[in-house]
Design an enzyme around this catalytic site. Sequence first.
Site, mmCIF file in Angstrom:
data_model
loop_
_atom_site.group_PDB
_atom_site.id
_atom_site.type_symbol
_atom_site.label_atom_id
_atom_site.label_comp_id
_atom_site.label_asym_id
_atom_site.label_seq_id
_atom_site.Cartn_x
_atom_site.Cartn_y
_atom_site.Cartn_z
ATOM 1 N N ASP A 352 -4.665 9.736 15.855
ATOM 2 C CA ASP A 352 -4.853 9.705 17.299
ATOM 3 C C ASP A 352 -3.782 8.749 17.832
ATOM 4 O OD1 ASP A 352 -6.229 9.643 19.889
ATOM 5 O OD2 ASP A 352 -6.833 7.630 19.278
ATOM 6 N N ASP A 550 -10.062 5.987 17.028
ATOM 7 C CA ASP A 550 -10.741 4.743 17.434
ATOM 8 C C ASP A 550 -11.770 4.947 18.533
ATOM 9 O OD1 ASP A 550 -8.924 5.297 19.536
ATOM 10 O OD2 ASP A 550 -8.970 3.188 20.127
ATOM 11 N N ASP A 554 -13.009 10.675 19.355
ATOM 12 C CA ASP A 554 -12.484 11.017 18.030
ATOM 13 C C ASP A 554 -13.603 11.297 17.028
ATOM 14 O OD1 ASP A 554 -9.805 10.596 18.825
ATOM 15 O OD2 ASP A 554 -10.039 8.433 18.558
#
Length: 670
Positions: A352, A550, A554
């Site tokens: 990410d 995080d 996600d």
Amino acid sequence: MGHGGHAAMSMDVMVRDMRNRFLLAAIMSVPIVLWSSIGRTVLHFTVPAPFGLRDDLFQLLLSLPVIFYSARIFFDGAVRALRGRTLDMMVLVAVAIASGWLYSLAVTLTGGGDVFYEAVSVLATFVLLGHWFEMRARGGANDAIRKLLSLAPPMAVLIRNGEPIEIPTAEVKVGDLMLIRPGARIPVDARVEEGESEVDESMVTGESLPVSKKLGADLIGASINKNGTLRARAVRVGADTALAQIVKLVQEAQNSKAPAQALADRAAFWLVLVALIGGALTFTVWLLVGRSVPVATLFAITVVVITCPDALGLATPTAIMVGTGLGAKRGILFKNAMALEAAARVQTVVLDKTGTLTKGEPEVSQLIVEDGSDAEILALAAAVERESEHPLAEAVVKYAAARGVQHLMAEGFENVPGQGAVALVDGKRVAVGNTRLMAREGVSLGPLESRRAAMAAEGRTTVCVAVDGRPVALIGIADATRPTSAPAIAALREQGVQVVMLTGDNAATALRIGRELGIDTLIAEVLPADKASKVAELQRSGRNVAMVGDGVNDAPALAQADLGIAIGAGTDVAIETADVVLMRSDPLDIPTALTIGRGTVRKMRQNLGWAVGYNSVALPIAAGVFAPLGLVLRPEIAALSMSGSSVLVAVNALLLRGLRLPVAQPERAA
């Protein structure tokens, strides 16, 4: 929290108990061997047994504490295993010791002959030695937990009726008001109600810089209050604190069984079966070829002893213990043994962008001044932005402060929502904002327009500055990458891992970050709900995928991936869903986690291979296949070589500590 302390304590007690059993067996074995047929014929020991006793009767008396104290754990374990309808090495050792001793007892009570007291006591001694070593290895791996547990202070200072009183941390309840003095460790997770201070959270998060705390800030239990006095209310206590959760994760990982361990357990079951059937067959065959009962018994007991799957039982747990301990030291928490195995198989890492590769906060990355000096224009812009609460304004103020420009005051400040702000500074009308604000102020950017378009194409947010209706500067703002992101990507590529960046951000920003960090595969403008399906798409192409994230958005992708890795500074949901948690929020810990996983699985395979190979070779020798050639193993020698095999396996697992890991970078991501 208390449970973890208890676990660490009982381990110490168990190690001590195992040591005492081993020492007693070892001390008793020496005279038993001296007064045995080995002592008489091989060592030429000629002293008669004391009190005028027969040699075998004296050996019987000495063997009693070995059988009824030292070896008792084998009999208890065997009963437990049989009740649970399984066969394990406890059954094997118990059968070997009990059959040898009972046979010898029968011989002694019926007038004497060849006895095996020395074989039985030496066998017990060596197996106990192997167990003691194994427990010490486990204890060493538990150091990670013990260190974590020792971080929490034993006492806490509460404020009751305006007076400070000291109570044990275990008695702090949610809602209690605590007084935290400078230099003190914070007892439990809390929220600041009064005071300001800097707090060192490095032992929990790995963040090397102290974090500033003021009213409403969250405090992590076990972190250290540096300079100010804080009054804080307890939010999470006992088993709910961040530290206790970490301890729980480490414990669960160390106690969990990897698929390879389940395989080892099944192999141990069959091995025990083979040993018991092999022992019975060996006994029968030697009797059929006309040998005496003592000779047949000796070979049968040796077969049972040599096949002990001690090494097999040790093979994977020691590797898992050392691997998870190694990770915990670096702030990498593997939630279970399966995570270690999955880490070893990863071929693609999906990252990410925001908060993982980048700091997740805007920073000034470019300043273009068209009219006037940098310092002068920056001072004017910062004076206006200081009055605003917008994150972009904060970035400009920070940038100006870092460059030490003159501190000017703004008057008549006006915030224009969604556009920027205008104020009078030093008698000049200063406008700081986007193109819509410039249009509202009647400012044409002129030659600066092409520069602004180029910045936007690179994915930077542009803030325009105008003074008295004249365009004077552009400030480019972007989400800055973490200092260790580029080395982390390089390390992953070196490991032969494909790196993919997944982001909801626009393609221009993704391209800029990707170029900066050296990432080839970029997937931009992905909606949170689609992240998991992108991961599934990569999995369908036959690759083992790790997802690093995080945020709450996600979590589904972390759950979908073969290995979910959460950045420690992320949300609780992400951390709950992931298989691995990087406490230090350092991207460089991603290749480190994969290295530890690969190293651990390599050790598991080496250990399993050694244990199975060793037994395959030893079994025919023990059964007396090579007896006509003079190659005979006595039970005590079999016990020694079997324990040696177990120690080798434990030592091989401990060698994992010397694994070469990517070097932690000195600068931490903020």
